[in-house]
Motif scaffolding. Structure first.
Motif, PDB file in Angstrom:
ATOM      1  N   ALA A  32     -23.972-123.425   4.749  1.00  0.00           N
ATOM      2  CA  ALA A  32     -23.962-122.118   4.091  1.00  0.00           C
ATOM      3  C   ALA A  32     -24.501-122.208   2.674  1.00  0.00           C
ATOM      4  O   ALA A  32     -25.153-121.290   2.184  1.00  0.00           O
ATOM      5  CB  ALA A  32     -22.543-121.553   4.087  1.00  0.00           C
ATOM      6  N   GLU A  33     -24.251-123.333   2.023  1.00  0.00           N
ATOM      7  CA  GLU A  33     -24.703-123.505   0.637  1.00  0.00           C
ATOM      8  C   GLU A  33     -26.136-123.999   0.546  1.00  0.00           C
ATOM      9  O   GLU A  33     -26.897-123.568  -0.334  1.00  0.00           O
ATOM     10  CB  GLU A  33     -23.780-124.491  -0.085  1.00  0.00           C
ATOM     11  CG  GLU A  33     -24.147-124.719  -1.540  1.00  0.00           C
ATOM     12  CD  GLU A  33     -23.177-125.651  -2.250  1.00  0.00           C
ATOM     13  OE1 GLU A  33     -23.478-126.051  -3.382  1.00  0.00           O
ATOM     14  OE2 GLU A  33     -22.124-125.973  -1.672  1.00  0.00           O
ATOM     15  N   ASN A  34     -26.536-124.897   1.460  1.00  0.00           N
ATOM     16  CA  ASN A  34     -27.818-125.591   1.316  1.00  0.00           C
ATOM     17  C   ASN A  34     -28.873-125.239   2.355  1.00  0.00           C
ATOM     18  O   ASN A  34     -30.008-125.717   2.265  1.00  0.00           O
ATOM     19  CB  ASN A  34     -27.579-127.108   1.339  1.00  0.00           C
ATOM     20  CG  ASN A  34     -26.710-127.557   0.182  1.00  0.00           C
ATOM     21  OD1 ASN A  34     -27.008-127.279  -0.969  1.00  0.00           O
ATOM     22  ND2 ASN A  34     -25.601-128.229   0.485  1.00  0.00           N
ATOM     23  N   ARG A 104     -25.625-105.806   3.663  1.00  0.00           N
ATOM     24  CA  ARG A 104     -26.563-105.720   2.532  1.00  0.00           C
ATOM     25  C   ARG A 104     -26.068-106.507   1.333  1.00  0.00           C
ATOM     26  O   ARG A 104     -26.852-107.137   0.616  1.00  0.00           O
ATOM     27  CB  ARG A 104     -26.740-104.251   2.145  1.00  0.00           C
ATOM     28  CG  ARG A 104     -27.761-103.986   1.047  1.00  0.00           C
ATOM     29  CD  ARG A 104     -27.585-102.580   0.517  1.00  0.00           C
ATOM     30  NE  ARG A 104     -26.292-102.422  -0.147  1.00  0.00           N
ATOM     31  CZ  ARG A 104     -25.750-101.224  -0.429  1.00  0.00           C
ATOM     32  NH1 ARG A 104     -26.363-100.103  -0.088  1.00  0.00           N
ATOM     33  NH2 ARG A 104     -24.574-101.159  -1.047  1.00  0.00           N
ATOM     34  N   ASP A 105     -24.753-106.490   1.121  1.00  0.00           N
ATOM     35  CA  ASP A 105     -24.193-107.107  -0.072  1.00  0.00           C
ATOM     36  C   ASP A 105     -23.622-108.503   0.170  1.00  0.00           C
ATOM     37  O   ASP A 105     -23.066-109.097  -0.760  1.00  0.00           O
ATOM     38  CB  ASP A 105     -23.088-106.210  -0.647  1.00  0.00           C
ATOM     39  CG  ASP A 105     -23.632-104.866  -1.118  1.00  0.00           C
ATOM     40  OD1 ASP A 105     -24.866-104.743  -1.262  1.00  0.00           O
ATOM     41  OD2 ASP A 105     -22.819-103.952  -1.325  1.00  0.00           O
ATOM     42  N   GLU A 106     -23.745-109.011   1.407  1.00  0.00           N
ATOM     43  CA  GLU A 106     -23.172-110.333   1.665  1.00  0.00           C
ATOM     44  C   GLU A 106     -23.902-111.390   0.837  1.00  0.00           C
ATOM     45  O   GLU A 106     -25.037-111.191   0.391  1.00  0.00           O
ATOM     46  CB  GLU A 106     -23.251-110.680   3.158  1.00  0.00           C
ATOM     47  CG  GLU A 106     -24.632-110.983   3.681  1.00  0.00           C
ATOM     48  CD  GLU A 106     -24.662-111.183   5.191  1.00  0.00           C
ATOM     49  OE1 GLU A 106     -23.607-111.095   5.833  1.00  0.00           O
ATOM     50  OE2 GLU A 106     -25.753-111.415   5.726  1.00  0.00           O
ATOM     51  N   GLU A 107     -23.239-112.525   0.641  1.00  0.00           N
ATOM     52  CA  GLU A 107     -23.842-113.566  -0.185  1.00  0.00           C
ATOM     53  C   GLU A 107     -25.203-113.944   0.363  1.00  0.00           C
ATOM     54  O   GLU A 107     -25.394-114.078   1.570  1.00  0.00           O
ATOM     55  CB  GLU A 107     -22.932-114.789  -0.276  1.00  0.00           C
ATOM     56  CG  GLU A 107     -22.578-115.439   1.034  1.00  0.00           C
ATOM     57  CD  GLU A 107     -21.278-114.936   1.634  1.00  0.00           C
ATOM     58  OE1 GLU A 107     -20.599-115.727   2.300  1.00  0.00           O
ATOM     59  OE2 GLU A 107     -20.956-113.746   1.425  1.00  0.00           O
ATOM     60  N   SER A 108     -26.155-114.108  -0.531  1.00  0.00           N
ATOM     61  CA  SER A 108     -27.538-114.349  -0.116  1.00  0.00           C
ATOM     62  C   SER A 108     -27.663-115.625   0.699  1.00  0.00           C
ATOM     63  O   SER A 108     -28.514-115.721   1.590  1.00  0.00           O
ATOM     64  CB  SER A 108     -28.450-114.418  -1.340  1.00  0.00           C
ATOM     65  OG  SER A 108     -28.034-115.448  -2.233  1.00  0.00           O
ATOM     66  N   GLU A 109     -26.784-116.616   0.433  1.00  0.00           N
ATOM     67  CA  GLU A 109     -26.867-117.873   1.171  1.00  0.00           C
ATOM     68  C   GLU A 109     -26.581-117.662   2.657  1.00  0.00           C
ATOM     69  O   GLU A 109     -27.268-118.210   3.524  1.00  0.00           O
ATOM     70  CB  GLU A 109     -25.886-118.897   0.594  1.00  0.00           C
ATOM     71  CG  GLU A 109     -26.241-119.385  -0.802  1.00  0.00           C
ATOM     72  CD  GLU A 109     -25.759-118.438  -1.899  1.00  0.00           C
ATOM     73  OE1 GLU A 109     -25.127-117.414  -1.556  1.00  0.00           O
ATOM     74  OE2 GLU A 109     -26.026-118.714  -3.075  1.00  0.00           O
ATOM     75  N   LEU A 110     -25.561-116.857   2.964  1.00  0.00           N
ATOM     76  CA  LEU A 110     -25.222-116.611   4.360  1.00  0.00           C
ATOM     77  C   LEU A 110     -26.366-115.909   5.078  1.00  0.00           C
ATOM     78  O   LEU A 110     -26.755-116.291   6.182  1.00  0.00           O
ATOM     79  CB  LEU A 110     -23.954-115.763   4.445  1.00  0.00           C
ATOM     80  CG  LEU A 110     -23.499-115.348   5.849  1.00  0.00           C
ATOM     81  CD1 LEU A 110     -23.266-116.561   6.737  1.00  0.00           C
ATOM     82  CD2 LEU A 110     -22.233-114.487   5.766  1.00  0.00           C
ATOM     83  N   ARG A 111     -26.924-114.898   4.443  1.00  0.00           N
ATOM     84  CA  ARG A 111     -28.040-114.182   5.055  1.00  0.00           C
ATOM     85  C   ARG A 111     -29.238-115.101   5.262  1.00  0.00           C
ATOM     86  O   ARG A 111     -29.888-115.091   6.307  1.00  0.00           O
ATOM     87  CB  ARG A 111     -28.440-112.992   4.179  1.00  0.00           C
ATOM     88  CG  ARG A 111     -29.493-112.084   4.831  1.00  0.00           C
ATOM     89  CD  ARG A 111     -30.041-111.079   3.847  1.00  0.00           C
ATOM     90  NE  ARG A 111     -28.988-110.326   3.200  1.00  0.00           N
ATOM     91  CZ  ARG A 111     -29.156-109.656   2.048  1.00  0.00           C
ATOM     92  NH1 ARG A 111     -30.319-109.706   1.432  1.00  0.00           N
ATOM     93  NH2 ARG A 111     -28.169-108.973   1.526  1.00  0.00           N
ATOM     94  N   ARG A 112     -29.506-115.939   4.262  1.00  0.00           N
ATOM     95  CA  ARG A 112     -30.653-116.840   4.350  1.00  0.00           C
ATOM     96  C   ARG A 112     -30.495-117.821   5.518  1.00  0.00           C
ATOM     97  O   ARG A 112     -31.434-118.049   6.285  1.00  0.00           O
ATOM     98  CB  ARG A 112     -30.798-117.607   3.027  1.00  0.00           C
ATOM     99  CG  ARG A 112     -31.853-118.710   3.037  1.00  0.00           C
ATOM    100  CD  ARG A 112     -32.040-119.254   1.628  1.00  0.00           C
ATOM    101  NE  ARG A 112     -30.798-119.683   1.031  1.00  0.00           N
ATOM    102  CZ  ARG A 112     -30.308-120.911   1.136  1.00  0.00           C
ATOM    103  NH1 ARG A 112     -30.967-121.826   1.817  1.00  0.00           N
ATOM    104  NH2 ARG A 112     -29.172-121.241   0.563  1.00  0.00           N
ATOM    105  N   VAL A 113     -29.313-118.397   5.654  1.00  0.00           N
ATOM    106  CA  VAL A 113     -29.092-119.372   6.715  1.00  0.00           C
ATOM    107  C   VAL A 113     -29.221-118.732   8.094  1.00  0.00           C
ATOM    108  O   VAL A 113     -29.856-119.289   9.003  1.00  0.00           O
ATOM    109  CB  VAL A 113     -27.716-120.050   6.554  1.00  0.00           C
ATOM    110  CG1 VAL A 113     -27.385-120.887   7.780  1.00  0.00           C
ATOM    111  CG2 VAL A 113     -27.697-120.914   5.315  1.00  0.00           C
TER     112      VAL A 113
END
Length: 203
Positions: A32-34, A104-113
């Motif tokens: 989730a972070e990386n 829309r507002d979820e942490e960008s890392e989660l969306r990116r992964v």
């Protein structure tokens, strides 16, 4: 022994199951972070403070571990959406609006992964098809539960499928555009379509 790897499996043991959950949680947090771009058993082992052989004792392969990680991250997304919807009025339109705000507002890392997972499934389906194949099966039941319970199952499935496909497109737009104005405009049109669907019951 596992025929593919030569390592034993931690199946059936409560202690093994607990250790597997512990490892999975730690590795999921790391992903989730990386992100997923350079995911490997060795990277996962470093994050979990163990060895790749230990991971192969608890998981079938790197692909199996990655699939479990993505499943867990999707469950986080679903849990966030359900929490956002819980306080909303019992209309489909309001529930979809609340779910969208959560996405829309979820942490960008989660969306990116999660977007990376779908990208891998499309780029290399022979290896990563499972990352994409399970997405609808995870998301659709939640979206169907937003629909009025008196609707026939087929109607709930059709409307939930429309919502899911459309929201996926909006999330991609948010990821690739500068300001997200197209996604927001499109979402308003989706809400009107959902409202019209609900209005059919009052005609």
């Amino acid at each position: 022994m596992d025929n593919a790897t030569g390592y034993r499996r931690s199946t059936g043991s409560p202690r093994g199951a607990a250790r597997r959950r512990e490892l999975l949680t730690t590795i999921t947090d790391d992903v989730a972070e990386n992100g997923l771009v350079d995911f490997s058993l060795r990277r996962a082992a470093r994050a979990a403070g163990t060895t790749h052989k230990v991971l192969l004792y608890h998981f079938e392969s790197a692909e199996d571990l990655l699939r479990q990680v993505v499943l867990g991250l999707r469950e986080r997304r679903i849990g966030n959406a359900l929490a956002a919807v819980a306080s909303e009025p019992a209309t489909l339109t309001d529930r979809v609006r609340a779910a969208w705000v959560s996405l829309r507002d979820e942490e960008s890392e989660l969306r990116r992964v999660l977007d990376q997972a779908m990208g891998l499934a499309m780029y290399d389906p022979g290896r990563y098809a499972a990352l994409g194949r399970g997405a609808s099966q995870q998301y659709l039941p939640t979206l169907m539960s937003f629909c009025p319970p008196e609707w026939p199952e087929r109607r709930r499935f059709e409307v939930a499928s429309m919502i899911l496909a459309t929201l996926r497109g909006f999330l991609v737009d948010l990821l690739t555009s500068d300001d997200g104005s197209g996604a927001e405009a499109g979402f308003e049109a989706l809400l009107r379509a959902v409202a019209r669907e609900e209005a059919l019951d009052t005609m």
